[in-house]
Design a protein around this motif. Structure first.
Motif, PDB file in Angstrom:
ATOM      1  N   ALA A 220       0.832  -1.207   0.000  1.00 34.30           N
ATOM      2  CA  ALA A 220       0.000   0.000   0.000  1.00 34.30           C
ATOM      3  C   ALA A 220       0.862   1.251   0.000  1.00 34.30           C
ATOM      4  O   ALA A 220       0.600   2.217  -0.736  1.00 34.30           O
ATOM      5  CB  ALA A 220      -0.933  -0.009   1.211  1.00 34.30           C
ATOM      6  N   PHE A 221       1.905   1.240   0.813  1.00 29.22           N
ATOM      7  CA  PHE A 221       2.826   2.376   0.927  1.00 29.22           C
ATOM      8  C   PHE A 221       3.436   2.701  -0.433  1.00 29.22           C
ATOM      9  O   PHE A 221       3.486   3.859  -0.848  1.00 29.22           O
ATOM     10  CB  PHE A 221       3.909   2.038   1.950  1.00 29.22           C
ATOM     11  N   GLN A 222       3.909   1.689  -1.149  1.00 20.11           N
ATOM     12  CA  GLN A 222       4.558   1.921  -2.443  1.00 20.11           C
ATOM     13  C   GLN A 222       3.566   2.398  -3.490  1.00 20.11           C
ATOM     14  O   GLN A 222       3.878   3.265  -4.311  1.00 20.11           O
ATOM     15  CB  GLN A 222       5.262   0.659  -2.924  1.00 20.11           C
ATOM     16  N   LEU A 223       2.355   1.834  -3.486  1.00 19.74           N
ATOM     17  CA  LEU A 223       1.349   2.261  -4.458  1.00 19.74           C
ATOM     18  C   LEU A 223       0.987   3.727  -4.268  1.00 19.74           C
ATOM     19  O   LEU A 223       0.784   4.465  -5.244  1.00 19.74           O
ATOM     20  CB  LEU A 223       0.098   1.374  -4.351  1.00 19.74           C
ATOM     21  N   HIS A 293      -8.049   8.133 -17.736  1.00 20.57           N
ATOM     22  CA  HIS A 293      -8.275   6.710 -17.463  1.00 20.57           C
ATOM     23  C   HIS A 293      -8.346   6.394 -15.960  1.00 20.57           C
ATOM     24  O   HIS A 293      -8.292   5.227 -15.567  1.00 20.57           O
ATOM     25  CB  HIS A 293      -7.169   5.885 -18.132  1.00 20.57           C
ATOM     26  N   ARG A 294      -8.461   7.421 -15.135  1.00 26.53           N
ATOM     27  CA  ARG A 294      -8.607   7.265 -13.682  1.00 26.53           C
ATOM     28  C   ARG A 294      -7.490   6.403 -13.080  1.00 26.53           C
ATOM     29  O   ARG A 294      -7.689   5.663 -12.119  1.00 26.53           O
ATOM     30  CB  ARG A 294      -9.977   6.661 -13.340  1.00 26.53           C
ATOM     31  N   ALA A 295      -6.301   6.515 -13.666  1.00 28.06           N
ATOM     32  CA  ALA A 295      -5.194   5.645 -13.265  1.00 28.06           C
ATOM     33  C   ALA A 295      -4.696   5.954 -11.860  1.00 28.06           C
ATOM     34  O   ALA A 295      -4.335   5.042 -11.109  1.00 28.06           O
ATOM     35  CB  ALA A 295      -4.048   5.757 -14.271  1.00 28.06           C
ATOM     36  N   ILE A 296      -4.663   7.234 -11.489  1.00 29.28           N
ATOM     37  CA  ILE A 296      -4.211   7.605 -10.145  1.00 29.28           C
ATOM     38  C   ILE A 296      -5.250   7.173  -9.118  1.00 29.28           C
ATOM     39  O   ILE A 296      -4.921   6.571  -8.087  1.00 29.28           O
ATOM     40  CB  ILE A 296      -3.959   9.116 -10.043  1.00 29.28           C
ATOM     41  N   LYS A 301      -7.115   3.202  -4.978  1.00 28.55           N
ATOM     42  CA  LYS A 301      -8.071   2.156  -4.600  1.00 28.55           C
ATOM     43  C   LYS A 301      -7.364   0.826  -4.343  1.00 28.55           C
ATOM     44  O   LYS A 301      -7.687   0.099  -3.401  1.00 28.55           O
ATOM     45  CB  LYS A 301      -9.113   1.964  -5.708  1.00 28.55           C
ATOM     46  N   ARG A 302      -6.384   0.508  -5.189  1.00 27.67           N
ATOM     47  CA  ARG A 302      -5.612  -0.719  -4.976  1.00 27.67           C
ATOM     48  C   ARG A 302      -4.901  -0.644  -3.622  1.00 27.67           C
ATOM     49  O   ARG A 302      -4.855  -1.614  -2.872  1.00 27.67           O
ATOM     50  CB  ARG A 302      -4.566  -0.896  -6.078  1.00 27.67           C
ATOM     51  N   ALA A 303      -4.327   0.514  -3.333  1.00 26.67           N
ATOM     52  CA  ALA A 303      -3.619   0.690  -2.060  1.00 26.67           C
ATOM     53  C   ALA A 303      -4.565   0.473  -0.891  1.00 26.67           C
ATOM     54  O   ALA A 303      -4.202  -0.154   0.114  1.00 26.67           O
ATOM     55  CB  ALA A 303      -2.989   2.081  -1.994  1.00 26.67           C
ATOM     56  N   ARG A 304      -5.781   0.998  -0.998  1.00 26.29           N
ATOM     57  CA  ARG A 304      -6.756   0.824   0.082  1.00 26.29           C
ATOM     58  C   ARG A 304      -7.105  -0.647   0.275  1.00 26.29           C
ATOM     59  O   ARG A 304      -7.328  -1.102   1.402  1.00 26.29           O
ATOM     60  CB  ARG A 304      -8.010   1.641  -0.221  1.00 26.29           C
ATOM     61  N   PHE A 332      -2.620   6.406   7.719  1.00 26.96           N
ATOM     62  CA  PHE A 332      -1.681   7.483   7.406  1.00 26.96           C
ATOM     63  C   PHE A 332      -0.954   7.207   6.095  1.00 26.96           C
ATOM     64  O   PHE A 332      -0.815   8.097   5.236  1.00 26.96           O
ATOM     65  CB  PHE A 332      -0.654   7.667   8.534  1.00 26.96           C
ATOM     66  N   CYS A 333      -0.446   5.978   5.938  1.00 24.46           N
ATOM     67  CA  CYS A 333       0.319   5.642   4.736  1.00 24.46           C
ATOM     68  C   CYS A 333      -0.523   5.788   3.468  1.00 24.46           C
ATOM     69  O   CYS A 333      -0.025   6.202   2.423  1.00 24.46           O
ATOM     70  CB  CYS A 333       0.855   4.212   4.840  1.00 24.46           C
ATOM     71  N   ILE A 334      -1.811   5.475   3.573  1.00 25.65           N
ATOM     72  CA  ILE A 334      -2.684   5.547   2.407  1.00 25.65           C
ATOM     73  C   ILE A 334      -3.192   6.959   2.169  1.00 25.65           C
ATOM     74  O   ILE A 334      -3.301   7.412   1.045  1.00 25.65           O
ATOM     75  CB  ILE A 334      -3.869   4.559   2.567  1.00 25.65           C
TER      76      ILE A 334
END
Length: 338
Positions: A220-223, A293-296, A301-304, A332-334
């Motif tokens: 999650a942190f890296q994403l 493309h809503r990539a960010i 969402k993937r991180a969550r 916090f990280c997300i």
């Protein structure tokens, strides 16, 4: 101008790191003393270069995970100090090596060691820190902790090589990219959390839970880092917005935008990233495509999703200040804006 992505709920969680720091403050002071002592060398450049990065204002999340997990498992002893220092040495070594491989000029807003001392010195001091790390592992006498951390060191190196092989390759799939960051970033988060349980004599369900917590937190942190490269602010990021794009790095936002784009858009990504043919107007256009493309947003969402798995991993532990702080750390990280 980066893409603005609403990271909801940050208010109330922004002190999560400070809360965790307060809970492990005494131990962390001992870790810092230990780091300074074990960073010493008769070769002046070694402590000078290592200090440049170690004292550059990082949050020390990884060693804090070791200290917090040991507290969570009611550890009584002093080996968690050595292991937390080990984790920080390993992390610092990987950063030194990363900056050389990535040819990075900034790290946490400061000039990188490679820019100040050169690539060769950065690599060799990174090797010195890894040597110190392994010596500390042995000193604890825990073969299981040694096994976990030495395996993590190998996995991190594998992740670096996988990333190198995938560099500038726009055909990289989401699964392949997640495999890279699971090795390159999440492996040390996982090991840092797991060893706190191991030295506490809880090398079973608790160790497995903390390994899962650390691994999913690391992903999650890296994403979020990937998302922030296109949506953050320079003074908060410690680097320029869009540096990943300029360096031709394939991160999840790029993977998603490339897969979702038409033939003309994919040709744009190939020219900019694979061929390295970038023009002044390309970054704004890249930001436009990422937004289109809503990539960010989908990277967040993937991180969550991984954050939720990290939250679930804490479920077997009794409620308390440390558990709450580790839970808030996920948010916090997300949700961080920097």
């Amino acid at each position: 101008m980066g893409i603005v992505v609403p990271l909801e709920g940050e208010r109330g969680k922004q002190n999560a790191v400070a809360t965790l720091q307060a809970l492990v403050a005494e131990d962390m002071e001992n870790v810092n003393d230990f780091i300074r002592a074990r960073m010493a060398s008769d070769v002046p450049m070694i402590p000078e270069l290592a200090s440049h990065l170690i004292n550059s204002g990082g949050k020390r999340l990884r060693p804090m995970l070791t200290l917090a997990s040991a507290q969570l498992c009611a550890y009584q002893g002093a080996d968690h100090i050595k292991l937390a220092a080990t984790v920080e040495f390993m992390h610092t070594a990987t950063l030194l090596h990363d900056d050389v491989v990535d040819e990075s000029d900034l790290r946490r807003g400061r000039k990188t060691a490679r820019l100040l001392w050169g690539n060769q010195a950065s690599v060799l001091v990174g090797d010195f820190l890894l040597g110190r790390a392994f010596k500390l592992m042995v000193e604890t006498g825990s073969l299981r902790a040694l096994d976990i951390l030495s395996n993590a060191a190998a996995v991190i190196a594998e992740g670096e090589v996988m990333q190198l092989a995938a560099a500038k390759n726009t055909a990289t799939t989401e699964d392949a990219y997640l495999k890279v960051i699971a090795a390159k970033t999440a492996a040390l988060f996982a090991a840092a959390a797991e060893i706190g349980a191991v030295i506490s004599g809880k090398d079973g369900a608790e160790a497995a839970a903390l390994e899962s917590y650390g691994r999913n937190l690391g992903i999650a942190f890296q994403l979020i880092d990937d998302a922030l490269d296109y949506s953050g602010e320079k003074d908060k990021l410690g680097k320029n917005v869009g540096d990943d794009f300029r360096e031709g790095k394939i991160t999840l936002p790029i993977v998603l935008a490339y897969r979702r784009g038409d033939e003309e858009e994919r040709a744009f990504w190939q020219r900019c990233l694979q061929e390295g043919d970038q023009r002044e107007e390309d970054l704004p256009h890249a930001l436009h495509l990422l937004a289109k493309h809503r990539a960010i947003e989908d990277t967040v969402k993937r991180a969550r999703h991984y954050g939720e798995m990290a939250q679930d991993a804490l479920g077997i532990f009794p409620d308390g200040n440390i558990k709450q702080a580790l839970s808030d750390l996920i948010d916090f990280c997300i949700e961080r804006a920097h």
